[in-house]
Design an enzyme around this catalytic site. Structure first.
Site, mmCIF file in Angstrom:
data_model
loop_
_atom_site.group_PDB
_atom_site.id
_atom_site.type_symbol
_atom_site.label_atom_id
_atom_site.label_comp_id
_atom_site.label_asym_id
_atom_site.label_seq_id
_atom_site.Cartn_x
_atom_site.Cartn_y
_atom_site.Cartn_z
ATOM 1 N N SER A 1 0.820 -1.216 0.000
ATOM 2 C CA SER A 1 0.000 0.000 0.000
ATOM 3 C C SER A 1 0.851 1.263 0.000
ATOM 4 O O SER A 1 1.868 1.353 0.705
ATOM 5 C CB SER A 1 -0.911 -0.002 1.229
ATOM 6 O OG SER A 1 -1.632 1.215 1.298
ATOM 7 N N LYS B 1 -13.413 -5.128 5.041
ATOM 8 C CA LYS B 1 -14.424 -4.083 4.896
ATOM 9 C C LYS B 1 -15.815 -4.503 5.375
ATOM 10 O O LYS B 1 -16.623 -3.647 5.752
ATOM 11 C CB LYS B 1 -14.496 -3.609 3.437
ATOM 12 C CG LYS B 1 -13.245 -2.884 2.975
ATOM 13 C CD LYS B 1 -13.390 -2.383 1.557
ATOM 14 C CE LYS B 1 -12.124 -1.681 1.088
ATOM 15 N NZ LYS B 1 -12.275 -1.109 -0.265
ATOM 16 N N ASP C 1 -14.882 4.962 -0.602
ATOM 17 C CA ASP C 1 -14.539 4.380 -1.904
ATOM 18 C C ASP C 1 -15.393 4.972 -3.022
ATOM 19 O O ASP C 1 -14.880 5.328 -4.091
ATOM 20 C CB ASP C 1 -14.721 2.862 -1.879
ATOM 21 C CG ASP C 1 -13.575 2.130 -1.212
ATOM 22 O OD1 ASP C 1 -12.449 2.668 -1.217
ATOM 23 O OD2 ASP C 1 -13.794 1.029 -0.701
ATOM 24 N N GLY D 1 -18.533 -6.709 -4.606
ATOM 25 C CA GLY D 1 -17.808 -6.676 -3.342
ATOM 26 C C GLY D 1 -17.918 -5.322 -2.670
ATOM 27 O O GLY D 1 -18.741 -4.482 -3.071
ATOM 28 N N LYS E 1 -23.670 -15.886 -10.065
ATOM 29 C CA LYS E 1 -24.804 -16.432 -9.298
ATOM 30 C C LYS E 1 -24.270 -17.448 -8.299
ATOM 31 O O LYS E 1 -24.157 -18.630 -8.596
ATOM 32 C CB LYS E 1 -25.827 -17.075 -10.232
ATOM 33 C CG LYS E 1 -26.845 -16.103 -10.781
ATOM 34 C CD LYS E 1 -28.114 -16.831 -11.219
ATOM 35 C CE LYS E 1 -29.238 -15.824 -11.444
ATOM 36 N NZ LYS E 1 -30.497 -16.482 -11.836
ATOM 37 N N TYR F 1 -5.320 -0.664 -10.059
ATOM 38 C CA TYR F 1 -4.217 0.235 -10.423
ATOM 39 C C TYR F 1 -2.888 -0.496 -10.510
ATOM 40 O O TYR F 1 -1.860 0.117 -10.772
ATOM 41 C CB TYR F 1 -4.128 1.416 -9.457
ATOM 42 C CG TYR F 1 -3.964 1.044 -8.000
ATOM 43 C CD1 TYR F 1 -2.702 0.828 -7.452
ATOM 44 C CD2 TYR F 1 -5.068 0.917 -7.175
ATOM 45 C CE1 TYR F 1 -2.548 0.492 -6.122
ATOM 46 C CE2 TYR F 1 -4.930 0.583 -5.844
ATOM 47 C CZ TYR F 1 -3.665 0.367 -5.319
ATOM 48 O OH TYR F 1 -3.509 0.028 -3.993
#
Length: 295
Positions: free
Chosen positions: A22, A73, A109, A135, A159, A236
């Site tokens: 990160s 999250k 986000d 997600g 599905k 990215y």
């Protein structure tokens, strides 16, 4: 400013696994230095089974806020005292604000994504979006796009066991925002092609095409990417996914997830400090290819 960690330094952090790649610590710490704020931002590799104990410890030592990345999250939700309206709709949190010992969950986000659309020179308000994935990032984008005034959103996913839960999310978000939202099977090539043909923008919010599996694309037939369609990928790394390569070859304007990363971080920064992140400085210093190739 002579930037030093002191006994008064306020702690912020990133929690997730993995986090070693990160650039959020560089972004936030440079912003703190530039603005003369006595804060520090650290990254902690935390797996879901240790999240509860980690949060208790951080709260005990007086952390003022933190970010969450994959896979935390959703795992954070039961540990929070409060959710912002956007986070409640999205059912995912990437930013926590600690206020009077209460943990307030927020999602930036979607804010970051919608600003990245504007920064790329596009206006999608009142238009249709095709969104791939369901997600935490995808639901945050869906919620913010709907709140901002995107007219309709087709969300595509597999599905599987989470289908009913995602369908409930779509119905709830549509009811709360007035945006038309449909959940569709990503394996249905005809429906995907039809949706894309009606849309102003195609957004990939899955991890398909992310390093190291860079030979994959969520679109198996690039011919459905018509010239003029805006194509965005929240990935990215690599900076140009196979999807974006396909889109460029079809004459589509496209952009990656770099600006979303920057502006979701800027929104978190403002939540904790009350000040605006110097995004131009951060972008110039940390978002050029030479720096990213070294991280």
């Amino acid at each position: 400013m002579n930037y030093e960690i002191t006994g008064k330094t306020k702690l912020t952090a990133l929690l997730g696994s993995p986090v070693s790649h990160s650039i959020s610590p560089q972004m936030h710490n440079e912003a703190f230095r530039h603005l003369g704020l006595d804060y520090v931002y650290l990254a902690f590799d935390v797996k879901p089974e240790y999240l509860k104990e980690t949060i208790a410890g951080l709260k005990a030592v007086g952390i003022c806020g933190f970010n969450l990345t994959m896979p935390l999250k959703v795992h954070i939700l039961p540990l929070l005292d409060e959710l912002t309206p956007a986070a409640k709709l999205a059912g995912a949190v990437n930013t926590v604000i600690v206020k009077d010992q209460r943990l307030i969950g927020h999602t930036t986000d979607g804010i970051g994504y919608m600003r990245s659309v504007l920064e790329a020179g596009h206006n999608i308000i009142g238009k249709k979006m095709t969104l791939l994935g369901a997600g935490g990032a995808a639901t945050a984008i869906c919620v913010q796009a709907a709140l901002d005034g995107v007219a309709s959103i087709d969300m595509f996913k597999r599905k599987n066991d989470s289908w009913d839960k995602t369908e409930a999310f779509c119905l709830r978000t549509a009811s709360e925002t007035g945006c038309q939202i449909r959940l569709l099977d990503i394996e249905n090539a005809a429906l995907l092609a039809e949706s894309i043909s009606e849309s102003a923008i195609l957004t990939n919010a899955t991890n398909v095409g992310m390093s190291p599996d860079i030979s994959c694309s969520p679109v198996s037939n690039p011919s459905i990417l018509s010239k003029g369609l805006i194509v965005s990928d929240i990935i990215y790394n690599p900076r140009e996914t196979l999807l974006l390569q396909q889109a460029k070859a079809q004459g589509c304007p496209c952009f990656n997830g770099m600006d979303m990363l920057l502006y979701q971080g800027a929104a978190s920064f403002q939540c904790w400090t009350g000040q605006e992140m110097p995004t131009s400085l951060i972008k110039q210093k940390y978002f050029h290819s030479n720096f990213l190739n070294c991280t």
